[in-house]
Design a protein around this motif. Structure first.
Motif, short mmCIF file in Angstrom:
data_model
loop_
_atom_site.label_atom_id
_atom_site.label_comp_id
_atom_site.label_asym_id
_atom_site.label_seq_id
_atom_site.Cartn_x
_atom_site.Cartn_y
_atom_site.Cartn_z
N ALA A 1 16.79 56.34 35.22
CA ALA A 1 17.85 55.67 34.47
C ALA A 1 19.22 56.01 35.07
CB ALA A 1 17.81 56.08 33.00
N ILE B 1 10.70 58.63 34.04
CA ILE B 1 11.00 59.69 33.04
C ILE B 1 12.48 59.97 33.16
CG2 ILE B 1 10.90 62.14 32.51
CD1 ILE B 1 8.14 62.33 33.04
N ASP B 2 13.16 59.96 32.04
CA ASP B 2 14.58 60.30 32.06
C ASP B 2 14.97 60.81 30.68
OD1 ASP B 2 17.54 60.11 32.26
OD2 ASP B 2 17.07 59.14 34.16
N ASP C 1 11.80 65.02 29.31
CA ASP C 1 12.12 65.90 30.42
C ASP C 1 11.04 65.81 31.49
OD1 ASP C 1 14.07 68.60 30.53
OD2 ASP C 1 12.36 68.54 31.90
N PHE D 1 14.36 62.09 41.55
CA PHE D 1 15.82 61.96 41.58
C PHE D 1 16.49 62.85 40.53
CE2 PHE D 1 14.47 57.78 43.17
CZ PHE D 1 15.34 57.58 44.23
N ALA D 2 15.79 63.14 39.44
CA ALA D 2 16.45 63.79 38.30
C ALA D 2 17.02 65.14 38.68
CB ALA D 2 15.46 63.94 37.15
N ALA D 3 18.27 65.34 38.36
CA ALA D 3 18.94 66.62 38.64
C ALA D 3 20.33 66.56 38.02
CB ALA D 3 19.08 66.82 40.15
N TYR D 4 20.97 67.73 37.94
CA TYR D 4 22.41 67.76 37.67
C TYR D 4 23.08 67.79 39.03
CZ TYR D 4 21.22 69.21 32.88
OH TYR D 4 20.72 69.28 31.62
N LEU D 5 24.25 67.13 39.15
CA LEU D 5 24.78 67.01 40.51
C LEU D 5 26.28 67.18 40.68
CD1 LEU D 5 25.03 63.38 41.67
CD2 LEU D 5 23.68 63.84 39.66
N LYS E 1 12.56 73.56 36.89
CA LYS E 1 11.82 72.41 36.34
C LYS E 1 11.10 71.64 37.44
CE LYS E 1 14.37 71.88 32.08
NZ LYS E 1 15.17 71.02 31.22
N SER F 1 15.03 64.02 46.34
CA SER F 1 16.45 63.74 46.59
C SER F 1 17.16 65.04 46.89
CB SER F 1 17.10 63.15 45.34
OG SER F 1 16.49 61.96 44.99
N TYR G 1 24.78 74.17 43.26
CA TYR G 1 24.10 72.87 43.36
C TYR G 1 23.34 72.79 44.69
CZ TYR G 1 23.64 67.86 44.36
OH TYR G 1 23.16 66.62 44.73
N LYS H 1 19.12 72.74 45.60
CA LYS H 1 18.43 71.74 46.42
C LYS H 1 17.66 72.42 47.57
CE LYS H 1 19.70 67.99 44.32
NZ LYS H 1 18.77 67.02 43.76
N TYR I 1 20.76 63.34 51.33
CA TYR I 1 21.72 62.28 51.48
C TYR I 1 23.13 62.74 51.26
CZ TYR I 1 19.04 60.69 47.28
OH TYR I 1 18.29 60.56 46.16
N PHE I 2 24.01 61.90 51.80
CA PHE I 2 25.42 62.22 51.82
C PHE I 2 26.06 61.53 50.60
CE2 PHE I 2 25.92 64.82 55.66
CZ PHE I 2 24.59 65.00 55.89
N1 NAD Z 1 25.15 60.42 44.09
C1 NAD Z 1 25.22 61.01 45.27
O1 NAD Z 1 26.16 60.78 46.03
C2 NAD Z 1 24.15 61.98 45.71
C3 NAD Z 1 24.27 62.59 46.96
C4 NAD Z 1 23.27 63.47 47.38
C5 NAD Z 1 22.18 63.70 46.58
N2 NAD Z 1 22.09 63.10 45.36
C6 NAD Z 1 20.92 63.37 44.52
O2 NAD Z 1 20.38 62.14 44.11
C7 NAD Z 1 19.77 62.28 42.83
C8 NAD Z 1 20.23 61.15 41.92
O3 NAD Z 1 21.64 61.17 41.83
P1 NAD Z 1 22.45 60.09 40.98
O4 NAD Z 1 23.79 59.96 41.62
O5 NAD Z 1 21.63 58.91 40.76
O6 NAD Z 1 22.67 60.91 39.64
P2 NAD Z 1 22.54 60.43 38.11
O7 NAD Z 1 23.17 61.52 37.29
O8 NAD Z 1 23.07 59.06 37.94
O9 NAD Z 1 20.98 60.43 37.91
C9 NAD Z 1 20.24 61.57 37.57
C10 NAD Z 1 19.30 61.16 36.44
O10 NAD Z 1 18.44 62.26 36.13
C11 NAD Z 1 18.36 62.38 34.70
N3 NAD Z 1 17.98 63.78 34.42
C12 NAD Z 1 18.66 64.91 34.77
N4 NAD Z 1 17.95 66.00 34.39
C13 NAD Z 1 16.80 65.55 33.81
C14 NAD Z 1 15.67 66.18 33.24
N5 NAD Z 1 15.56 67.52 33.17
N6 NAD Z 1 14.66 65.41 32.77
C15 NAD Z 1 14.74 64.05 32.83
N7 NAD Z 1 15.79 63.38 33.35
C16 NAD Z 1 16.81 64.14 33.84
C17 NAD Z 1 19.71 61.94 34.18
O11 NAD Z 1 19.69 61.51 32.84
C18 NAD Z 1 20.04 60.80 35.16
O12 NAD Z 1 19.54 59.55 34.68
C19 NAD Z 1 20.12 63.68 42.35
O13 NAD Z 1 19.00 64.52 42.59
C20 NAD Z 1 21.27 64.10 43.23
O14 NAD Z 1 21.31 65.49 43.41
C21 NAD Z 1 23.05 62.24 44.91
#
Ligand code: NAD
Length: 325
Positions: A10, A31-32, A52, A74-78, A97, A116, A142, A146, A168-169
């Motif tokens: 999501a 899952i989100d 989760d 993809f899910a993470a804090y970022l 997790k 990711s 962060y 990773k 990714y950048f």
């Molecule tokens: N956006 C960027 O420029 C970028 C660059 C490098 C790496 N990344 C990586 O890409 C991935 C996606 O990034 P994004 O920009 O789409 O971020 P985003 O915050 O839009 O998406 C992350 C999603 O993960 C969900 N989430 C987080 N923790 C969760 C948990 N414990 N259980 C279920 N859902 C959970 C959030 O609700 C969110 O929908 C991340 O892992 C991030 O580290 C992003």
């Protein structure tokens, strides 16, 4: 068609990749926990499970509908900055997790895992990074979280399981046809913030964090990659694993071309035609001066061929998406 689970589907990048996987006919579950993602991002044809990604009972339920063949994680804090003062929260959500998710993969014979990762694992570097050659030395929690996942993946040896990490950048821009783009209400990244500023939705001037870095104009340099190209990179990564590529692969995904913060702001002002206010602030904790990618190996091995390497087009799509919200 095989069943793909997308954690964080999501979110910004996850939802776009989900949409591309659905276009290809895959069965996709998401899952989100909607901590930063939005229900608005979820494509109709995907099966959405709120919760989760480390919750084994939820994972079992999803697996029961049809065995999961691949997980896109993809899910993470970022937020780099937030991670500097909420270290434990970042390690828990991004590493502990993920360890639980990988245990599920082993117990339930998931075949492929695409992770990711991020360029932040490199830390301070002065030249284009090369995955496998440039040393990993993250300078914020962060990036550490990773790298810890990549290291854990490297220890998982099995003929039944293959993993691939995409470092990714800075992902930016929107897909106006799919109506998908960044939805964070309080973004921390430059291009979403600049779009907010151009749309008059920032309550304060846009901040430039640090003007005394050893770069061409003193501000940080980043490699900005279009959302559509990063999703295609995931599809190529999936095809590599499906074709039996060796496990524990790690690739960079970027354009290899960096822009300073000031250049990005100028570009946003140019494409939007809005001269929004900007102020110079001090450096932020955890920001390396320059991060760009050498992605030659990924292009060669996966045949990924980026189509949207154009900063003006990236900024324009981000601006139009923000305006339409
Ligand atoms: N956006 C960027 O420029 C970028 C660059 C490098 C790496 N990344 C990586 O890409 C991935 C996606 O990034 P994004 O920009 O789409 O971020 P985003 O915050 O839009 O998406 C992350 C999603 O993960 C969900 N989430 C987080 N923790 C969760 C948990 N414990 N259980 C279920 N859902 C959970 C959030 O609700 C969110 O929908 C991340 O892992 C991030 O580290 C992003």
């Amino acid at each position: 068609m095989s069943h793909i689970l997308v954690t964080g589907g999501a979110g910004y990048i996850g939802s776009h990749t989900v949409s591309c996987l659905l276009d290809l006919g895959y069965k996709v579950s998401i899952i989100d926990n909607l901590s930063t993602g939005s229900i608005k991002n979820i494509p109709q044809l995907a099966d959405f499970y709120f919760g989760d990604f480390s919750d084994h009972s939820l994972l079992k339920k999803i697996n029961h509908s049809q065995p999961i063949e691949t997980i896109f994680h993809f899910a993470a804090y970022l937020s780099v900055e937030e991670s500097t003062y909420k270290r434990q929260m970042y390690l828990e959500n991004n590493f502990d997790k993920t360890k639980a998710l990988l245990l599920f993969c082993q117990n339930y014979s998931v075949k492929h895992f695409i992770f990711s990762s991020s360029c932040t694992i490199y830390g301070n570097v002065n030249q284009p990074t090369v995955a496998g050659h440039t040393p990993s030395a993250p300078i914020n929690p962060y990036g550490q979280s990773k790298l810890m996942v990549e290291q854990l993946l490297a220890t998982l040896q099995s003929t039944q399981f293959s993993s691939l990490s995409l470092r990714y950048f800075n992902v930016a821009g929107a897909d106006l046809d799919k109506n998908l783009g960044p939805l964070h209400s309080q973004p921390t990244q430059l291009i979403p913030l600049a779009s907010l500023a151009a749309c008059g939705k920032l309550s304060h001037p846009l901040k430039i964090f640090g003007n005394d870095y050893l770069t061409r104009d003193g501000t940080c340099i980043r490699d900005y990659i279009h959302l559509k190209d990063i999703s295609q990179a995931h599809i190529k990564a999936l095809h590599l694993l499906q074709k039996g590529a060796p496990s524990q692969l790690v690739y960079n995904v970027g354009y290899g071309q960096g822009y300073t913060v000031k250049e990005v702001i100028q570009t946003m002002k140019k494409v939007s035609g809005i001269d929004f206010p900007v102020i110079e602030a001090g450096r932020r904790d955890g920001d390396p001066p320059c991060l760009t990618a050498n992605s030659d190996r990924f292009k060669k091995e996966s045949l990924w061929s980026p189509q949207y390497n154009d900063l003006e087009a990236i900024c324009l799509s981000a601006y139009h998406f923000e305006k339409s919200k």
